[in-house]
Enzyme design. Structure first.
Site, PDB file in Angstrom:
ATOM      1  N   ASP A   1       4.770   6.877  -1.579  1.00 49.61           N
ATOM      2  CA  ASP A   1       3.578   6.577  -0.619  1.00 49.61           C
ATOM      3  C   ASP A   1       2.683   7.489  -0.715  1.00 49.61           C
ATOM      4  O   ASP A   1       3.016   8.694  -0.503  1.00 49.61           O
ATOM      5  CB  ASP A   1       4.422   6.435   0.598  1.00 49.61           C
TER       6      ASP A   1
ATOM      7  N   CYS B   1       6.219  -2.680   2.696  1.00 51.93           N
ATOM      8  CA  CYS B   1       6.316  -0.846   2.488  1.00 51.93           C
ATOM      9  C   CYS B   1       6.477  -0.588   4.048  1.00 51.93           C
ATOM     10  O   CYS B   1       7.048  -1.075   4.896  1.00 51.93           O
ATOM     11  CB  CYS B   1       5.232  -0.569   1.881  1.00 51.93           C
TER      12      CYS B   1
ATOM     13  N   ARG C   1       0.724   0.525   0.006  1.00 51.16           N
ATOM     14  CA  ARG C   1       1.334  -0.111  -1.036  1.00 51.16           C
ATOM     15  C   ARG C   1       1.447  -1.282  -0.938  1.00 51.16           C
ATOM     16  O   ARG C   1       1.152  -2.062  -2.098  1.00 51.16           O
ATOM     17  CB  ARG C   1       2.806   0.774  -1.261  1.00 51.16           C
TER      18      ARG C   1
END
Length: 160
Positions: free
Chosen positions: A120, A8, A14
């Site tokens: 996100d 990520c 994440r």
């Protein structure tokens, strides 16, 4: 044994969550020896996972308190049999910067036959982290067969 890298941006929300979920699902399939790591395209500071990611994972029985952010590099990609990214931009950047490893790079959502970015939650409320967890959990559950197949295929090709 296959090796999977989850990527990520900062490697604090994440990707550590997805990596822990993927390790758990692989263990449930009898593939506990597989290695799953995570890194970020912009993990310039070594930090633990975000407090909300840690909290959400703890509520669901996963401990990610030992996680420390790492910046993705060529060695990580070279060692991985499969690289799963959260956003199209991550995949494009990795393919451009590391063209010899481009064939291993996929969006996580491609594992279910789609192509969209995983939002996100960084800086958002706890509810957004819960939504991230639910979304990642569903993606990994639905895409696990394809993840295993791709990682196995790439691992076999690399080692032969």
């Amino acid at each position: 044994m296959a090796r999977i890298l989850v990527v990520c941006t900062a490697n604090i929300c994440r990707s550590p969550v997805a990596a822990a979920l993927l390790r758990d699902r692989l263990r449930q399939r009898g593939l506990a020896e597989w290695r799953v790591g995570s890194a970020g395209t912009w993990a310039v500071v070594i930090r633990p996972a975000s407090r909300h990611s840690v909290s959400v994972m703890s509520r669901h029985g996963h401990d990610i308190t030992d996680h420390r952010a790492a910046m993705v590099n060529e060695a990580y990609l070279r060692e991985a049999d499969l690289v799963l990214t959260m956003e199209t931009g991550h995949a494009e950047a990795l393919r451009a910067e590391f063209p010899a490893q481009a064939h291993k790079v996929y969006l996580l959502t491609e594992m279910i036959g789609r192509a969209y970015d995983v939002a996100d939650p960084y800086g958002g409320p706890l509810e957004e982290y819960e939504e991230m967890y639910a979304g990642l959990s569903a993606l990994i559950d639905q895409g696990l067969d394809r993840i295993i197949a791709l990682a196995s295929q790439n691992a076999e090709e690399i080692r032969n």
